[in-house]
Scaffold this active site. Structure first.
Site, short mmCIF file in Angstrom:
data_model
loop_
_atom_site.label_atom_id
_atom_site.label_comp_id
_atom_site.label_asym_id
_atom_site.label_seq_id
_atom_site.Cartn_x
_atom_site.Cartn_y
_atom_site.Cartn_z
N TYR A 1 -57.43 -3.16 18.81
CA TYR A 1 -56.59 -2.99 17.61
C TYR A 1 -55.19 -2.66 17.93
O TYR A 1 -54.27 -3.53 17.52
CB TYR A 1 -56.98 -1.82 16.82
CG TYR A 1 -56.41 -1.44 15.56
CD1 TYR A 1 -56.67 -2.27 14.36
CD2 TYR A 1 -55.49 -0.61 15.38
CE1 TYR A 1 -56.07 -2.26 13.28
CE2 TYR A 1 -54.97 -0.55 14.16
CZ TYR A 1 -54.91 -1.32 12.99
OH TYR A 1 -54.31 -1.10 11.88
N LYS B 1 -52.02 -5.31 16.86
CA LYS B 1 -50.72 -5.03 16.28
C LYS B 1 -49.27 -5.20 16.90
O LYS B 1 -48.55 -5.54 16.12
CB LYS B 1 -51.09 -3.67 15.41
CG LYS B 1 -52.30 -3.59 14.43
CD LYS B 1 -52.08 -4.68 13.37
CE LYS B 1 -53.22 -4.47 12.50
NZ LYS B 1 -52.94 -5.43 11.19
#
Length: 307
Positions: free
Chosen positions: A211, A215
């Protein structure tokens, strides 16, 4: 130094833009006495945020942050198409869509079932929107997944690819599809990608390597697109939320109540953010008031990254 309100020439330029009647140098009314001639000043700042008749998409808008930002754009007058994976919209979406419809004046919020990982399918859906509406102005790429919590040394390629497929490729596909329509109509536009404070700093004690990596990639993706699209007057920026209290995070907090205090104490404001606290920055980036802002990341994280 750059303020339009400094210096007599700049003051006159500002007054002209606002439609004021400025006193001449020979006027009996001295400059600065509060007199604006025959017409009273009218505020223009609200017009700079207005999105009346503008058309756009918000991916991941079936619920949560995406839905909240879609609502904000609709309230400003836009026609928004929400793209998300479920075949039918959630009850939350239906409630918001009915609210938008009740406001009237051309506002619209419609649901489209679509998979952002399918580049050609998303491109076709967005092209259809452009053709039907005759314009295309704004895009918020908000679809994303957290992925599994797995120690870094055990994280498999398949799990890693699943997260990047949605969070990076999905954002790319959404922005590409919107950008193609903006170029097609030649009126510029605004693309907003939802990154995360996790793309700038690491979430302490959380094994979210996929994750966080995804990002961070979104931040660089936006900067590259901002450079590429600038000549077409298409702006590309990112919003990086911190820990936000949504239905999804609420489920995690119910399972691990101790996380609430840990997350809240991770920023100087000492609390979690709320979905509606992203409305303002999304509205600003979508409209004309941010016309000189591109390639920027706006952190909405309670100061999480300052420590």
């Amino acid at each position: 130094m750059f303020s339009l309100l400094r210096g007599s020439n700049c003051s006159r330029l500002t007054a002209h833009r606002l439609g004021w009647s400025t006193p001449s140098p020979t006027s009996s009314s001295p400059v600065g006495d509060g007199s604006f001639g025959v017409s009273a000043p009218k505020p223009s700042i609200f017009n700079e945020f207005a999105l009346k008749d503008r058309v756009g998409i918000v991916s991941g808008a079936n619920r949560g942050l995406g839905l909240e930002m879609a609502l904000a754009l609709c309230e400003l007058g836009a026609k928004i198409y929400a793209i998300d994976l479920p075949s039918t919209p959630s009850d939350d979406f239906k409630t918001v869509a009915n609210y938008v419809k009740a406001m009237g004046e051309g506002r619209k919020l419609e649901y489209i079932s679509g998979d952002v990982t399918d580049q050609l399918a998303i491109r076709a859906e967005v092209e259809k929107i452009g053709t039907n509406e005759g314009r295309f102005d704004v895009c918020i790429a908000a679809a994303g997944v957290l992925g599994p919590t797995i120690p870094t040394l055990e994280f498999g390629t398949e799990e890693f690819d699943k997260v990047l497929a949605v969070n990076v490729k999905g954002v790319l596909h959404t922005a590409q599809a919107a950008g193609r329509q903006m170029v097609r109509f030649g009126k510029g536009g605004s693309i907003i990608m939802i990154a995360s404070a996790s793309g700038t700093v690491v979430n302490r004690d959380h094994e979210w390597i996929a994750y966080n990596t995804s990002k961070s990639a979104v931040l660089q993706l936006a900067r590259n697109m901002a450079a590429d699209f600038g000549p077409q007057r298409i702006r590309v920026n990112t919003i990086s939320p911190g820990y936000i209290y949504t239905k999804m995070t609420a489920a995690a907090l119910e399972a691990q109540p101790e996380l609430h205090e840990r997350w809240a104490s991770a920023n100087p404001l000492g609390r979690l953010g709320l979905p509606e606290e992203l409305r303002g920055v999304a509205a600003w980036l979508a409209g004309d008031s941010s016309a000189y802002c591109t390639g920027s990341d706006i952190l909405v994280c309670g100061g999480h990254t300052v420590w």
